[in-house]
Each structure stands twice: as structure tokens, then as C-alpha cells.
Design an enzyme around this catalytic site. Structure first.
Site, PDB file in Angstrom:
ATOM      1  N   LYS A  22       0.833  -1.204   0.000  1.00 32.26           N
ATOM      2  CA  LYS A  22       0.000   0.000   0.000  1.00 32.26           C
ATOM      3  C   LYS A  22       0.871   1.259   0.000  1.00 32.26           C
ATOM      4  O   LYS A  22       0.653   2.175  -0.803  1.00 32.26           O
ATOM      5  CB  LYS A  22      -0.916  -0.022   1.229  1.00 32.26           C
ATOM      6  CG  LYS A  22      -1.993   1.050   1.241  1.00 32.26           C
ATOM      7  CD  LYS A  22      -2.509   1.220   2.634  1.00 32.26           C
ATOM      8  CE  LYS A  22      -3.906   0.864   2.944  1.00 32.26           C
ATOM      9  NZ  LYS A  22      -5.029   0.919   2.130  1.00 32.26           N
ATOM     10  N   ARG A  91      -3.165   3.080   8.758  1.00 37.07           N
ATOM     11  CA  ARG A  91      -3.568   1.814   8.129  1.00 37.07           C
ATOM     12  C   ARG A  91      -2.378   0.881   7.983  1.00 37.07           C
ATOM     13  O   ARG A  91      -1.267   1.320   7.707  1.00 37.07           O
ATOM     14  CB  ARG A  91      -4.120   2.061   6.734  1.00 37.07           C
ATOM     15  CG  ARG A  91      -5.364   2.879   6.673  1.00 37.07           C
ATOM     16  CD  ARG A  91      -5.684   3.187   5.204  1.00 37.07           C
ATOM     17  NE  ARG A  91      -6.572   4.317   5.090  1.00 37.07           N
ATOM     18  CZ  ARG A  91      -7.900   4.213   4.979  1.00 37.07           C
ATOM     19  NH1 ARG A  91      -8.466   3.030   4.947  1.00 37.07           N
ATOM     20  NH2 ARG A  91      -8.644   5.279   4.895  1.00 37.07           N
ATOM     21  N   GLY A 100      -8.193  -6.889   4.749  1.00 35.59           N
ATOM     22  CA  GLY A 100      -9.016  -6.903   5.958  1.00 35.59           C
ATOM     23  C   GLY A 100      -8.451  -7.695   7.121  1.00 35.59           C
ATOM     24  O   GLY A 100      -9.130  -7.881   8.122  1.00 35.59           O
ATOM     25  N   MET A 102      -5.611  -7.073   8.924  1.00 35.92           N
ATOM     26  CA  MET A 102      -4.977  -6.299   9.994  1.00 35.92           C
ATOM     27  C   MET A 102      -5.819  -5.054  10.285  1.00 35.92           C
ATOM     28  O   MET A 102      -6.932  -4.934   9.815  1.00 35.92           O
ATOM     29  CB  MET A 102      -3.553  -5.983   9.597  1.00 35.92           C
ATOM     30  CG  MET A 102      -2.685  -7.236   9.580  1.00 35.92           C
ATOM     31  SD  MET A 102      -0.988  -6.917   9.135  1.00 35.92           S
ATOM     32  CE  MET A 102      -1.146  -6.471   7.423  1.00 35.92           C
ATOM     33  N   ARG A 335      -3.406  -0.982  -6.392  1.00 38.04           N
ATOM     34  CA  ARG A 335      -2.467  -2.106  -6.442  1.00 38.04           C
ATOM     35  C   ARG A 335      -2.818  -2.941  -7.660  1.00 38.04           C
ATOM     36  O   ARG A 335      -3.924  -2.826  -8.206  1.00 38.04           O
ATOM     37  CB  ARG A 335      -2.540  -2.951  -5.172  1.00 38.04           C
ATOM     38  CG  ARG A 335      -3.849  -3.633  -5.054  1.00 38.04           C
ATOM     39  CD  ARG A 335      -4.025  -4.409  -3.785  1.00 38.04           C
ATOM     40  NE  ARG A 335      -5.446  -4.685  -3.692  1.00 38.04           N
ATOM     41  CZ  ARG A 335      -6.106  -4.906  -2.605  1.00 38.04           C
ATOM     42  NH1 ARG A 335      -5.495  -4.896  -1.447  1.00 38.04           N
ATOM     43  NH2 ARG A 335      -7.393  -5.154  -2.623  1.00 38.04           N
ATOM     44  N   HIS A 451     -16.027  -7.903   1.424  1.00 32.77           N
ATOM     45  CA  HIS A 451     -15.001  -8.760   2.040  1.00 32.77           C
ATOM     46  C   HIS A 451     -15.091 -10.186   1.510  1.00 32.77           C
ATOM     47  O   HIS A 451     -14.096 -10.787   1.109  1.00 32.77           O
ATOM     48  CB  HIS A 451     -15.192  -8.747   3.560  1.00 32.77           C
ATOM     49  CG  HIS A 451     -14.246  -9.630   4.294  1.00 32.77           C
ATOM     50  ND1 HIS A 451     -14.555 -10.930   4.636  1.00 32.77           N
ATOM     51  CD2 HIS A 451     -12.967  -9.430   4.706  1.00 32.77           C
ATOM     52  CE1 HIS A 451     -13.523 -11.473   5.249  1.00 32.77           C
ATOM     53  NE2 HIS A 451     -12.543 -10.583   5.314  1.00 32.77           N
ATOM     54  N   ARG A 575       3.204 -47.878 -13.530  1.00 31.36           N
ATOM     55  CA  ARG A 575       3.294 -48.714 -12.324  1.00 31.36           C
ATOM     56  C   ARG A 575       2.652 -50.066 -12.636  1.00 31.36           C
ATOM     57  O   ARG A 575       1.436 -50.150 -12.776  1.00 31.36           O
ATOM     58  CB  ARG A 575       2.550 -48.065 -11.164  1.00 31.36           C
ATOM     59  CG  ARG A 575       3.200 -46.791 -10.614  1.00 31.36           C
ATOM     60  CD  ARG A 575       2.344 -46.268  -9.450  1.00 31.36           C
ATOM     61  NE  ARG A 575       3.018 -45.283  -8.638  1.00 31.36           N
ATOM     62  CZ  ARG A 575       2.763 -43.969  -8.705  1.00 31.36           C
ATOM     63  NH1 ARG A 575       1.885 -43.502  -9.563  1.00 31.36           N
ATOM     64  NH2 ARG A 575       3.399 -43.127  -7.903  1.00 31.36           N
ATOM     65  N   ARG A 630       8.002 -49.583 -14.861  1.00 34.55           N
ATOM     66  CA  ARG A 630       8.680 -49.924 -13.616  1.00 34.55           C
ATOM     67  C   ARG A 630       8.357 -51.353 -13.218  1.00 34.55           C
ATOM     68  O   ARG A 630       7.195 -51.765 -13.254  1.00 34.55           O
ATOM     69  CB  ARG A 630       8.232 -48.975 -12.510  1.00 34.55           C
ATOM     70  CG  ARG A 630       8.876 -49.292 -11.177  1.00 34.55           C
ATOM     71  CD  ARG A 630       8.507 -48.282 -10.133  1.00 34.55           C
ATOM     72  NE  ARG A 630       7.150 -48.473  -9.663  1.00 34.55           N
ATOM     73  CZ  ARG A 630       6.580 -47.684  -8.750  1.00 34.55           C
ATOM     74  NH1 ARG A 630       7.249 -46.664  -8.258  1.00 34.55           N
ATOM     75  NH2 ARG A 630       5.362 -47.907  -8.343  1.00 34.55           N
ATOM     76  N   SER A 782      15.209 -41.809 -12.426  1.00 35.99           N
ATOM     77  CA  SER A 782      13.959 -41.081 -12.230  1.00 35.99           C
ATOM     78  C   SER A 782      13.760 -40.928 -10.726  1.00 35.99           C
ATOM     79  O   SER A 782      13.739 -41.924  -9.992  1.00 35.99           O
ATOM     80  CB  SER A 782      12.793 -41.848 -12.859  1.00 35.99           C
ATOM     81  OG  SER A 782      11.604 -41.129 -12.634  1.00 35.99           O
ATOM     82  N   ASP A 787       8.753 -41.489  -2.244  1.00 31.45           N
ATOM     83  CA  ASP A 787       9.531 -42.278  -1.291  1.00 31.45           C
ATOM     84  C   ASP A 787      10.748 -41.517  -0.796  1.00 31.45           C
ATOM     85  O   ASP A 787      11.133 -41.642   0.368  1.00 31.45           O
ATOM     86  CB  ASP A 787       9.968 -43.606  -1.932  1.00 31.45           C
ATOM     87  CG  ASP A 787       8.901 -44.671  -1.766  1.00 31.45           C
ATOM     88  OD1 ASP A 787       8.459 -44.872  -0.619  1.00 31.45           O
ATOM     89  OD2 ASP A 787       8.496 -45.282  -2.778  1.00 31.45           O
ATOM     90  N   CYS A 850       9.360 -38.700 -11.141  1.00 31.07           N
ATOM     91  CA  CYS A 850       8.021 -39.255 -11.341  1.00 31.07           C
ATOM     92  C   CYS A 850       7.208 -39.297 -10.057  1.00 31.07           C
ATOM     93  O   CYS A 850       6.122 -39.841 -10.013  1.00 31.07           O
ATOM     94  CB  CYS A 850       8.097 -40.635 -11.985  1.00 31.07           C
ATOM     95  SG  CYS A 850       8.964 -41.837 -10.968  1.00 31.07           S
ATOM     96  N   TYR A 870      13.204 -34.079 -17.615  1.00 33.70           N
ATOM     97  CA  TYR A 870      11.746 -34.053 -17.703  1.00 33.70           C
ATOM     98  C   TYR A 870      11.119 -34.235 -16.333  1.00 33.70           C
ATOM     99  O   TYR A 870      11.764 -34.687 -15.392  1.00 33.70           O
ATOM    100  CB  TYR A 870      11.227 -35.134 -18.667  1.00 33.70           C
ATOM    101  CG  TYR A 870      11.442 -36.546 -18.174  1.00 33.70           C
ATOM    102  CD1 TYR A 870      10.501 -37.165 -17.357  1.00 33.70           C
ATOM    103  CD2 TYR A 870      12.587 -37.261 -18.525  1.00 33.70           C
ATOM    104  CE1 TYR A 870      10.698 -38.444 -16.886  1.00 33.70           C
ATOM    105  CE2 TYR A 870      12.794 -38.546 -18.060  1.00 33.70           C
ATOM    106  CZ  TYR A 870      11.842 -39.133 -17.239  1.00 33.70           C
ATOM    107  OH  TYR A 870      12.041 -40.396 -16.765  1.00 33.70           O
TER     108      TYR A 870
HETATM  109  C1  PEP Z   1       7.866 -42.298  -5.683  1.00 36.40           C
HETATM  110  O1  PEP Z   1       8.245 -42.904  -4.705  1.00 36.40           O
HETATM  111  O2  PEP Z   1       7.981 -41.080  -5.822  1.00 36.40           O
HETATM  112  C2  PEP Z   1       7.208 -43.034  -6.769  1.00 36.40           C
HETATM  113  C3  PEP Z   1       6.902 -42.436  -7.904  1.00 36.40           C
HETATM  114  O3  PEP Z   1       6.867 -44.299  -6.504  1.00 36.40           O
HETATM  115  P1  PEP Z   1       5.556 -44.713  -5.709  1.00 36.40           P
HETATM  116  O4  PEP Z   1       4.775 -43.469  -5.453  1.00 36.40           O
HETATM  117  O5  PEP Z   1       4.848 -45.663  -6.593  1.00 36.40           O
HETATM  118  O6  PEP Z   1       6.145 -45.334  -4.498  1.00 36.40           O
HETATM  119 MG    MG Z   2       8.333 -45.052  -4.798  1.00 33.04          MG
END
Ligand code: PEP
Ligand code: MG
Length: 899
Positions: A22, A91, A100, A102, A335, A451, A575, A630, A782, A787, A850, A870
Site C-alpha cells: 500500500k 492503516r 481486511g 490487519m 495495487r 469482504h 506402475r 517400472r 527417475s 519415497d 516421477c 523431464y
Molecule cells: C515415488 O516414490 O515417488 C514413486 C513415484 O513411486 P511410488 O509413489 O509408486 O512409491
Molecule cells: Mg516409490
């Protein structure tokens, strides 16, 4: 010597860290020559000192006194002068807008004497005493800590006594009496008089605004908006101007474009004869801004000119607060305005066309989160019944939930997993917890700038406000409209895009943005929704500038095909365990129970053709693109019946004196044998492949035969084989040898050379730390950040999220769950180590991620910076990842907008 106070003529928008949003924008408008009431800003640094030490920084009082003297000199009046007082507002104004949340104190400088002076110079005694009672009330509650309901109670009592339907029906004598009542209330509650000294009023108000940084609702808001807790607020001290001096005065809020849709035009609300607070609180219904043209054409024209100037200057949608004091226009705030996701895309696209910003800047101004919001379903307008009520479409989207009437009830039911709609006459900052908990907010009063509307838009919540036909009775926990009464707990549907409310759960349809993606990212052509055109252009821009590839996690041909339509450039994680469910579970069971090689081989042979067919379908859907498959990951007992259930069933059979099913007995033995205390850290991942003979061979054979089949059919299958949960290179070396053996076997049998790159997941700290060695055996990595987050933090996700994450978030141990947004400091550091050491061993190592973080905007930016090739995420998040990968590529290349 640190400096803590800046005059509006000294600052600018680039100083927002120090002056708050502000203050920085008030200074910017002053610099632009717009009519801003003079004032000064006390910095966020002063607030930080105050919060840390409990007292204001050394020298602040002298600086404030000097600035005040300059203000007084310029105004030719002094603060609280008995015959013609200068009055001030105080203010809050943090770096990031916290609408709103504060405190504000107005009319500082009024006391028992100067109120008479104000009455004289304005010729309006009623106005003077109304201003004074507002000051006493605000000061009493905000600075002196008295429950504001006590003041409201006195006001209500007076109105009843006078038979006054609203404040405007109270006269000067009534209000003078009310000031006295309030002052007695203060003395009774605090043992202290309301201070008559204007400088003391000012000093204590500044302190109160500092302290309001840490009120409950402000903390909740920051947590939700991920605003750091240590920024502090600046305090803006400004000459008061009055919108409540009669019909030639008023206050309003304006947007340079529609913040709901982004369309150009004049949008806003105006409330004649009122202070700004009255407009925002939604207490009285405002009139559309366009009507100001009729009421006060000169001010209207001037305002429109300032709005154009601000848009050109900020090159973005601005929102504005203004006051007209007896025909003189004053700009009180501007703003870069909050907007809905739809408006963000639309405006970004339009500003490019208007030549105000570049394509890259447009991309910086939208977000993956906004895109995800545009992909939510909406109500099917064809099939919804007669609406229950109409209101103002304040924040778009479709929401269904049970009606609740209090913030507390919303929180209570939401915590129990229920979806709720918070219904109020109007909301106040105290309703914030309930607004956070609700799916949607519905109010019977207030406009687009109330609000409820502002906060809902900021949070991306569905909101319909000003549904005037609703008669809301929170005490009786019901509302009625057009003869229908709706009680607490009744399910309603709120359409924030159309501004209508339906009884019951209305059917939903896909959003047009999803239809656009389903159409391979091609707009349907003429008559397409403008937002789709905007999304299309911005997606093209993101794809043009991004460096990160985007793949999808998919394990059916349908998901693969959808991901591809959404722009996925392959599958980053297929998977295989999901293919072992349903009917096939019996075969897996047989494999687990087998006591002889023969039995196991038979079970595996039963699974083989089924797996092969799965892979053929997926490879076909992703023809020409990489598909990372996998090997089996979860512990085998996940494929067996539940231990307790089975034991209870057998015990019951026994109790009945019936014969036990020998198969079930055998199963229970197996389940008991395989029971693990910590399955997440047990026999799973690569460990399975190393101890269950034939498992890896069967899966690899299925993949290789599918590749051969696709190749023979003229396809271009690009399977990659990924080994999960590797800890050490030795594990990978053994499995890889097995994989290569099967690949060459199948190559020989089929006459098709099947060469699938073998890689591994990096999802254990040890793997990350020894990535240099693991890369000797891996063509690609990957990161399994699900996990990796569990094992780095030592968190079992399913346990911790339910058990204590909310406590951790409350205590600020982390601002967001590390399962949602990658923990850069810990998990991120392991990733950086693994990337560097993996590539040192194998420079052409392909690296992706992943885990679920692959579709999280902030995490995508991290992966870009860490040099990954990626990200892979669920099909529905693919567009989000594409967009954010594009934005990540722009980061740091130009004046990145930090909004
Ligand atoms: C992970 O562990 O990030 C993964 C992609 O495998 P999952 O979630 O199947 O354990
Ligand atoms: Mg995993």
C-alpha cells in the site's frame, strides 16, 4: 542511523519490501501526480523491531514527529487543533496484500474539543460526532483491546431506543451521546480514559497496527497464502479525507477491468455519503460505479482518466480505492489487483494484443495453479433445475456442500470430512477460518468488492454474494428465499460463474478448458470461449520456451492416450502393480503361495500374456514416445487378503464347527509369514526381484514381447525398464544382468532386436548419495520423490499426514507439506547431489522425476533449475507442468513479477 519513516513523495513501487504494498503504491501514485492525500509510511523494519522487542525502535518517535510537522505545515493545520483539526488515518500495509486481516484506525486527532472545531469547519455537526464515535470505537477495540461487540451492542441499543432503522437516522445529539457512552465503556473495561492527546492517539495506533500483524486471522491468512511470517507490516499515516460529508461525497472501489472475467470496462462499486470502510464491509449495498457518471460527471471523468493512467503505468489490472470529498476526487489506494484464474489468462492475453506486455511477460502472469482451477468441472447449464436464488458472481467455479451458518460450524464439519457452504449476511475477517474450510461462500449482502468477494477470489473459492432474496437467520440456522426454507446441513450447489444457487447437488460437466485439451490442444474454432483462446496462446508460448520435457504417470492405454492428448511427451512412470489387481490377483496369490518351482512358473506363465497385452496397449497409445515401465514395487502381501479379516473369518468358521477351507488356511499362513511391521521399508522394490525367482524375468519378457509385437505391427515402441527402490549399485547390477538376458532371449525368439534402456528410480537417500556408482549400471534416473521424501524425513506418509501434519503446519515447522511441494533444502539437496554425481559418471544420463511433485508448480521450478530432463505427473496435471516448465525457463530472464 536506520531510517524508519518515508514521506509519500520519497517512495515508489520498487520499495514494497520496506514500505509495504500500500505504501509503495501510494508513493508511486504521488510520483505520478495523482491526487493522493499527503502522508507518510512507517517501514516494515520498524514493525519487525517492535514485534521482536515489544517497543518501537529508537528514534522512531522523532522521525514521526518531524514528518507530522511537515504534514501540518503543508496543510496549514495541526493534528487535533481545536478549531480546525488536521485528522489522520493509520492503516496497515504489508508486502503482500492481506485484505481486511490487519487493523485500521481513522479520524485520529479528534477529541472532546476538536470535534467541535470539525463540526464548525464542515458545518456538519452530525458528521463530526459520527467521525468521533468511529474513532472512539476503533481505538477502543483495536488499541485498547475491548471486544468490538460491546460497542456494537451500545449502538444497537441506541438505534432501538430511537426507532432508527440504520445509522443515518441517528442525529448529532444521539451520536454525541454515543461518544459519551463509548468513553464510559472504555473506562469501565480498562480503567483508563480514552486519550485526548492526538499525538498519543497516533503513537498508540501505530503500535496497534504493528501488533495486528500477529492476530489470529492474519496468521491463518498468511499460512494459507504462503506469506512468510517474518515480513511485518508497514503503517501508512495519511491525511483524512471524508466521503461522508453529504450527497456530494462518497467512497468507492474500482477495477480497471473486470476481476472476475478480465473483460475491459468500468467495474466497481460506489457508495454515496460513506467512508471507504462501509463499501468494503458490504454493510450497505453499493451502487454500480457507472452510476457515478450521472451523480458527479466531473469526478467520474477524472477517475476514468486516472484509471487509464494507472493501467498504462502498471501495465496490468489495477484496483483502486477512492473517495470524493465534496466533489473533490482523492485516490486512496491502488495495487495490481487480485483476479480469478479466468481473468488472469484473459488479461495476460489481452495485454499482449494491446502491446503493453510481451508474450513472455504474459506467461509470467499466469500460473499452473490458475490453470488447474480452470480445469475444474462446472455445472451443466442444460440440466440444472430452477435456481433457488441469484446473486453476484463474485468468484467463479462450481461447488456443492451442506449449508452452515457460522465459521465455527464450517470448520467443525470440514474437519469431519464434510463439504460445506458458508452462508452469511456478509462476512468479516473473523469468518476467515470458516471461509478456508468451506467449498463456497454465499452472502445476502455486499457487492463484488465486499469482504467475502475479495477474500474468496484471493483464495480461489467459489463465491456468490449479494443474493438479496436470501433472508439469512444465523441464530435459527436457516435461510429462506421465495417461500423455500433451507436449514443447516441441507446440500446446495453454488455456481460462482453464473451467480446462482441451486437446491441439492447439481450435475457437473467438464470445463471448456479440459475439452480444449481433450481436443489435442486445438481450439474448437469460431465461437470458442475467449478463455480457451487465451489458454491456447499461453500454452503455445510455454511449450516454445520450456526446456523441461513433460511426461505422464499412466498405467492404462486410456490414461496414456489422454495424457498424450494433454501434451505428454511420453510416460515417465508406468506402475505395473496396478495390473495385478482384480481377477489377476488370484494368479499373484498362486505365485506367492507356490511351494515348488513348477507351481510358481505356472502362475507366472498365467500372468505373462496378460501383462504383455497391457504393455501392447500402452506402447500403442504412446507410439513413438518413451514409456518407462517400472518393475513390480509394492510388498507382496498387498496382493493377499487382509490378515485380520482372514483370521476372523477362519475363527468364525471354527466356532460354528464348520470345516475350514484349506486354501484359506494356507493363505493365512502366507499372510502371517509375509507380515511386516514396516512394509514401506520391507520386502519391496528391487528386493522382490532379487528374492522371488522368475518375477523379473516374467515382467521383462512381457515387456520385450510386447515391443516385438508392436514392432512387427509397424509401430515404434520405445519401452524403458525401470528398477524401483535401489539402494546400492550391486542390486541394480544383478537385476540388470537378468533383464539383458531376457531381452536377448526374446530378441532371438522373435527375430526383433529388443533393446530397452535399463534405469533406476532414485528414491532412497543412499541411492542419491551413491548416484555416481549407480549411474555405472543405469542409463537413466527417475527421482521417486514420494519415497525419497518419506525416507529423507523419516515420515510414513499415510501415518504422518493424518496424525500430526496439521500441528506441524500450525507451528510453522513447514509452510506446506513436503509431500505437496518439494523440500528443496533436504530432499532437493539429495537430488542435486545425485544429478551432479550421476552425470559425472555418465554425461548423457537421462534424468526425470516421477513422484507427485512432478505436477506441482513450485517443484517444477526446482527441477528445471536442478537440470532435470523431464518431469512426469498424472495426466490431468500435464498441462500444469507444461505451463510451469515454460514459466520456470523465463525465471530470472527478466523482471520477474513476484506476485
Ligand atoms: C515415488 O516414490 O515417488 C514413486 C513415484 O513411486 P511410488 O509413489 O509408486 O512409491
Ligand atoms: Mg516409490
Amino acid at each position: 542511523m536506520a531510517r524508519y519513516v518515508y514521506d509519500f513523495t520519497e517512495g515508489g513501487r520498487e520499495m514494497a519490501d520496506l514500505l509495504g504494498g500500500k505504501g509503495a503504491n501510494l508513493a508511486e501514485m504521488t510520483r505520478m501526480g495523482l491526487p493522493v492525500p499527503p502522508g507518510f509510511t512507517v517501514t516494515t523494519e520498524a514493525c519487525k523491531v517492535f514485534l521482536a522487542t515489544g517497543s518501537e525502535p529508537e528514534g522512531l518517535d522523532r522521525e514521526v514527529a518531524a514528518r507530522l510537522a511537515a504534514l501540518e505545515e503543508a496543510a496549514g493545520r495541526t493534528l487535533g487543533r481545536p478549531d480546525d483539526p488536521l485528522l489522520l488515518s493509520v492503516r496497515s500495509g504489508a508486502r503482500f496484500s492481506m485484505p481486511g486481516m490487519m487493523e485500521t484506525i481513522l479520524d485520529i486527532g479528534l477529541n472532546d474539543e476538536s470535534v467541535k472545531g470539525l463540526a464548525k469547519v464542515t458545518g456538519n455537526e452530525r458528521f463530526a460526532f459520527d467521525s468521533y464515535r468511529r474513532l472512539v470505537q476503533m481505538f477502543g477495540s483495536t488499541v485498547m483491546g475491548i471486544d468490538s461487540a460491546l460497542f456494537e451492542g451500545e449502538l444497537a441499543r441506541l438505534k432501538r431506543a430511537r426507532n432508527a432503522p440504520d445509522d443515518l437516522h441517528l442525529d448529532a445529539a444521539d451520536l454525541a451521546g454515543l461518544v459519551g457512552t463509548y468513553q464510559e465503556l472504555i473506562l469501565r473495561e480498562t480503567g483508563e480514559e480514552f486519550p485526548q492527546d492526538p499525538v498519543e492517539q497516533l503513537r498508540r495506533s501505530i503500535h496497534a497496527v504493528f501488533s495486528s500483524w500477529n492476530v489470529e486471522r492474519a496468521r491463518i491468512y498468511r499460512r494459507r497464502e504462503h506469506i512468510p511470517d517474518d515480513l511485518g507490516t508497514a503503517v501508512n499515516v495519511q491525511t483524512m479525507v471524508f466521503g461522508n460529508l453529504g450527497q456530494d461525497s462518497g467512497s468507492g472501489v474500482a477495477f480497471t477491468r473486470d476481476p472476475a472475467t478480465g473483460r475491459p470496462g468500468v467495474y466497481g462499486d460506489y457508495l454515496p455519503n460513506a467512508q471507504g470502510e462501509d463499501v468494503v464491509s458490504g454493510i450497505r449495498n453499493a451502487i454500480p460505479l457507472a452510476e457515478l457518471q450521472r451523480l458527479d460527471p466531473a469526478s467520474y471523468e477524472e477517475l476514468c482518466g486516472h484509471m487509464r493512467a494507472l493501467e498504462d503505468h502498471y501495465r496490468d489490472l489495477c484496483d483502486i480505492e477512492f473517495t470524493i470529498e465534496r466533489g473533490k476526487l482523492w485516490m486512496l489506494q491502488t495495487r495490481v489487483g487480485k483476479r480469478t484464474a479466468e481473468a488472469a489468462f484473459f488479461i495476460a492475453h489481452q495485454l499482449v494484443d494491446e502491446g503493453l506486455i510481451s508474450q513472455d511477460e504474459a506467461l509470467e502472469r499466469v500460473s499452473g495453479e490458475g490453470l488447474a482451477r480452470l480445469m475444474f468441472p462446472r455445472f451443466d447449464s442444460e440440466s440444472v433445475a430452477e435456481p433457488l436464488a441469484h446473486g453476484i458472481p463474485a468468484s467463479p467455479g462450481a461447488a456443492v456442500g451442506a449449508v452452515v451458518f457460522t465459521s465455527a460450524e464450517a470448520v467443525r464439519r470440514a474437519a469431519a470430512g464434510e463439504k460445506v457452504v458458508l452462508v452469511r449476511q456478509e462476512t468479516t475477517p473473523d469468518d476467515l477460518p470458516g471461509m478456508v474450510a468451506a467449498q463456497a461462500i454465499l452472502t445476502s449482502r455486499g457487492g463484488k468488492t465486499s469482504h467475502a468477494a475479495v477474500v474468496a477470489r484471493g483464495m480461489g473459492k467459489v463465491c456468490v454474494c449479494g443474493a438479496e432474496a436470501l433472508d439469512v437467520d444465523p441464530a435459527a440456522r436457516r435461510f429462506s428465499t421465495n417461500g423455500t426454507t433451507v436449514t443447516e446441513g441441507t446440500v446446495i450447489s453454488v455456481d460462482g460463474t453464473q451467480g446462482v444457487v441451486h437446491l441439492g447437488a447439481a450435475p457437473l460437466v467438464d470445463s471448456e478448458v479440459v475439452r480444449y485439451f481433450e481436443n489435442h490442444g486445438q481450439p474448437a474454432g469460431e465461437g470458442e470461449q475467449p478463455v480457451v483462446d487465451a489458454v491456447h496462446r499461453l500454452m503455445q508460448q510455454a511449450d516454445a520456451v520450456r526446456r523441461l520435457g513433460v511426461r505422464a504417470n499412466a498405467d492404462t492405454p486410456e490414461d496414456a492416450a489422454r495424457a498424450r492428448r494433454f501434451g505428454a511427451e511420453g510416460i515417465g512412470l508406468c506402475r505395473t502393480e496396478h495390473m495385478f489387481l482384480g481377477e489377476r490377483r488370484r494368479l499373484v496369490e498362486a505365485m506367492i503361495l507356490a511351494t515348488t518351482d513348477d507351481g510358481r512358473d505356472r502362475a507366472l506363465a498365467g500372468l505373462l500374456p496378460l501383462q504383455r497385452q497391457d504393455f501392447v496397449g500402452i506402447l500403442e497409445a504412446m507410439d513413438g514416445l518413451p514409456v518407462t515401465i517400472r518393475l513390480l514395487d509394492p510388498p507382496l502381501h498387498e496382493f493377499l487378503p487382509d490378515r485380520t479379516e482372514l483370521a476372523v473369518r477362519l475363527a468364525a468358521t471354527e466356532a460354528h464347527g464348520d470345516a475350514k477351507d484349506p486354501h484359506e488356511v494356507e493363505l493365512l499362513e502366507a499372510v502371517n509369514r509375509m507380515h511386516e511391521e514396516n512394509p514401506m521399508l520391507g520386502l519391496r522394490g528391487v528386493r522382490l526381484g532379487l528374492v522371488v525367482p522368475g518375477l523379473v524375468a516374467m515382467q521383462v519378457r512381457a515387456i520385450a514381447e510386447a515391443v516385438a509385437e508392436r514392432r512387427k505391427a509397424g509401430g515404434d515402441p520405445r519401452a524403458e525398464i525401470m528398477v524401483p527402490l535401489v539402494d546400492t549399485v550391486e542390486e541394480l547390477r544383478i537385476v540388470r544382468a537378468e533383464v539383458e538376458r531376457v531381452l536377448s532371449e526374446v530378441s532371438e525368439e522373435t527375430g526383433v532386436t529388443v533393446d530397452c534402456p535399463v534405469g533406476t528410480m532414485i528414491e532412497l537417500p543412499r541411492a542419491a548419495l551413491t548416484a555416481g556408482r549407480i549411474a555405472q549400471e543405469a542409463r537413466f534416473f527417475s527421482f521417486g520423490t514420494n519415497d525419497l521424501t518419506q525416507t529423507t524425513w523419516g515420515f510414513s506418509r499415510d501415518d504422518v499426514e493424518a496424525e500430526f501434519f496439521s500441528a506441524y503446519l500450525d507451528q510453522g515447522i513447514f509452510k506446506v507439506s513436503p509431500f505437496e511441494t518439494l523440500d528443496r533444502e533436504g530432499v532437493g539437496r539429495l537430488i542435486e547431489i545425485a544429478v551432479a554425481e550421476g552425470r559425472a559418471t555418465r554425461p548423457d544420463l537421462k534424468i526425470g522425476v516421477c513422484g507427485e511433485h512432478g505436477g506441482d508448480p513450485d517443484s517444477v521450478h526446482f527441477f528445471h533449475g536442478a537440470g532435470l530432463d523431464y518431469v512426469s505427473c498424472s495426466p490431468f496435471r500435464v498441462p500444469v507442468a507444461r505451463l510451469e516448465a515454460g514459466r520456470a525457463a523465463l525465471e530470472g530472464t527478466q523482471g520477474s513479477d513476484s506476485r
